[in-house]
Design a protein around this motif. Sequence first.
Motif, mmCIF file in Angstrom:
data_model
loop_
_atom_site.group_PDB
_atom_site.id
_atom_site.type_symbol
_atom_site.label_atom_id
_atom_site.label_comp_id
_atom_site.label_asym_id
_atom_site.label_seq_id
_atom_site.Cartn_x
_atom_site.Cartn_y
_atom_site.Cartn_z
ATOM 1 N N ILE A 15 0.840 -1.200 0.000
ATOM 2 C CA ILE A 15 0.000 0.000 0.000
ATOM 3 C C ILE A 15 0.879 1.256 0.000
ATOM 4 O O ILE A 15 0.597 2.216 -0.740
ATOM 5 N N ASP A 62 2.098 1.818 -3.431
ATOM 6 C CA ASP A 62 1.018 2.398 -4.242
ATOM 7 C C ASP A 62 0.904 3.902 -3.990
ATOM 8 O O ASP A 62 0.724 4.694 -4.918
ATOM 9 N N SER A 105 -2.742 5.185 -5.313
ATOM 10 C CA SER A 105 -3.647 4.662 -4.296
ATOM 11 C C SER A 105 -4.711 5.706 -3.999
ATOM 12 O O SER A 105 -4.400 6.886 -3.808
ATOM 13 N N TYR A 115 -6.255 0.689 -6.165
ATOM 14 C CA TYR A 115 -5.104 1.110 -6.958
ATOM 15 C C TYR A 115 -5.662 1.415 -8.333
ATOM 16 O O TYR A 115 -6.342 0.580 -8.936
#
Length: 169
Positions: free
Chosen positions: A43, A46, A52, A66
């Motif tokens: 995460i 991302d 994200s 994403y």
Amino acid sequence: MKIRKSTCTDVKDIMVLVHQAQNYFKENNIDQWQDGYPNSETILDDIHKQHSYVLINDDKIVGTMYFAIEDDPCYAVIQGQWLTSQQRYAIIHRIVVDETMKGQNLANQLLDYVTSQCFHNNIKSIRIDTHMDNQSMQRFLTKHDFIACGTITLASGAPRIGFEKILNK
């Protein structure tokens, strides 16, 4: 509700949603995300890539995904055929909504955001993949005019169904 890019301070809340999804998959005998993926490092990566996003309701993160306009190396080879070729496309990965708010069209809002961004950037299609046993995601994708195009292979070697949607203005 609003959608914004995720920040590093969102990771904990995003991971709550990821853990909910992992538990759902486990309870439904779906061998997806059962190996520690995605984790907080995924995460954070991302977020650093600026791909994200979170869906916010009353200052609470209730969805995440994403989203990027980029080639996915795992989509370069498909057992089957993509609907489009030789053009840019958008990708969605790791789309998750709060299990306590399922049925409130949260995933639709994330998809609508992606579609809007695609139109703004003159992108004609969206690609996404899901586990063969993830029937709820397959139903969601089919309901939203995604077509199953064949099987792709993730970097881990795991097979997934590749879906694509051609966007019409």
